[in-house]
Design a protein around this motif. Structure first.
Motif, PDB file in Angstrom:
ATOM      1  N   UNK A  65       0.835  -1.203   0.000  1.00  0.00           N
ATOM      2  CA  UNK A  65       0.000   0.000   0.000  1.00  0.00           C
ATOM      3  C   UNK A  65       0.869   1.253   0.000  1.00  0.00           C
ATOM      4  N   UNK A  66       1.929   1.254   0.792  1.00  0.00           N
ATOM      5  CA  UNK A  66       2.852   2.395   0.812  1.00  0.00           C
ATOM      6  C   UNK A  66       3.516   2.566  -0.563  1.00  0.00           C
ATOM      7  N   UNK A  67       3.946   1.454  -1.153  1.00  0.00           N
ATOM      8  CA  UNK A  67       4.589   1.506  -2.470  1.00  0.00           C
ATOM      9  C   UNK A  67       3.628   2.039  -3.524  1.00  0.00           C
ATOM     10  N   UNK A  68       2.405   1.582  -3.481  1.00  0.00           N
ATOM     11  CA  UNK A  68       1.388   2.039  -4.417  1.00  0.00           C
ATOM     12  C   UNK A  68       1.140   3.537  -4.245  1.00  0.00           C
ATOM     13  N   UNK A  69       1.054   3.992  -3.019  1.00  0.00           N
ATOM     14  CA  UNK A  69       0.856   5.417  -2.745  1.00  0.00           C
ATOM     15  C   UNK A  69       2.005   6.257  -3.267  1.00  0.00           C
ATOM     16  N   UNK A  70       3.248   5.806  -3.015  1.00  0.00           N
ATOM     17  CA  UNK A  70       4.427   6.536  -3.501  1.00  0.00           C
ATOM     18  C   UNK A  70       4.440   6.599  -5.024  1.00  0.00           C
ATOM     19  N   UNK A  71       4.133   5.470  -5.669  1.00  0.00           N
ATOM     20  CA  UNK A  71       4.131   5.435  -7.136  1.00  0.00           C
ATOM     21  C   UNK A  71       3.115   6.419  -7.698  1.00  0.00           C
ATOM     22  N   UNK A  72       1.944   6.470  -7.109  1.00  0.00           N
ATOM     23  CA  UNK A  72       0.905   7.378  -7.590  1.00  0.00           C
ATOM     24  C   UNK A  72       1.276   8.840  -7.338  1.00  0.00           C
ATOM     25  N   UNK A  73       1.852   9.135  -6.181  1.00  0.00           N
ATOM     26  CA  UNK A  73       2.228  10.511  -5.858  1.00  0.00           C
ATOM     27  C   UNK A  73       3.419  10.992  -6.682  1.00  0.00           C
ATOM     28  N   UNK A  74       4.445  10.148  -6.808  1.00  0.00           N
ATOM     29  CA  UNK A  74       5.684  10.567  -7.442  1.00  0.00           C
ATOM     30  C   UNK A  74       5.688  10.386  -8.956  1.00  0.00           C
ATOM     31  N   UNK A  75       4.971   9.384  -9.457  1.00  0.00           N
ATOM     32  CA  UNK A  75       5.000   9.067 -10.885  1.00  0.00           C
ATOM     33  C   UNK A  75       3.673   9.269 -11.574  1.00  0.00           C
ATOM     34  N   UNK A  76       2.585   9.129 -10.840  1.00  0.00           N
ATOM     35  CA  UNK A  76       1.271   9.211 -11.451  1.00  0.00           C
ATOM     36  C   UNK A  76       0.823   7.891 -12.049  1.00  0.00           C
ATOM     37  N   UNK A  77       1.723   6.895 -12.038  1.00  0.00           N
ATOM     38  CA  UNK A  77       1.377   5.579 -12.570  1.00  0.00           C
ATOM     39  C   UNK A  77       2.390   4.573 -12.053  1.00  0.00           C
ATOM     40  N   UNK A  78       2.126   3.311 -12.327  1.00  0.00           N
ATOM     41  CA  UNK A  78       3.032   2.229 -11.959  1.00  0.00           C
ATOM     42  C   UNK A  78       2.838   1.102 -12.930  1.00  0.00           C
ATOM     43  N   UNK A  79       3.733   0.127 -12.901  1.00  0.00           N
ATOM     44  CA  UNK A  79       3.654  -1.012 -13.812  1.00  0.00           C
ATOM     45  C   UNK A  79       3.436  -2.256 -12.993  1.00  0.00           C
TER      46      UNK A  79
END
Length: 79
Positions: A65-79
C-alpha cells in the motif's frame, strides 16, 4: 515569439508544420545537444506486485500500500 498549437503527437506536429523547422519548444537547447554529458536522470518506473495486497501478512500488505501510494504521488502511474 513563435506560437504553435499543441497537437496530439509528433506525427501530427510533423504534418502540421509543412516542412518548416520544428518549433524550439519541442527541442533540447543547443547547449545540451551532443555535448557528451547527459543531464537526464536515469529512473526506473515503479513495479508493484499487487498480489501482495492479498497477502496474509500485515507487513507485506502495508508495504504494498505504501509503495502504491508513492508510485501514484511521485509518478502518477506504476507497472
Amino acid at each position: 515569439m513563435e506560437t504553435v498549437a499543441l497537437c496530439g503527437g509528433i506525427k501530427e506536429l510533423s504534418a502540421s508544420i509543412h516542412g518548416q523547422q520544428i518549433p524550439a519548444s519541442y527541442a533540447f537547447p543547443p547547449e545540451l545537444r551532443d555535448s557528451g554529458v547527459s543531464n537526464v536522470v536515469q529512473a526506473t518506473v515503479p513495479t508493484i506486485d499487487l498480489q501482495l495486497l492479498r497477502s496474509h501478512s500485515d507487513e507485506e500488505r502495508s508495504e504494498a500500500i505504501r509503495s502504491l501510494g508513492r508510485a501514484c504521488e511521485e509518478w502518477g502511474f506504476f507497472h
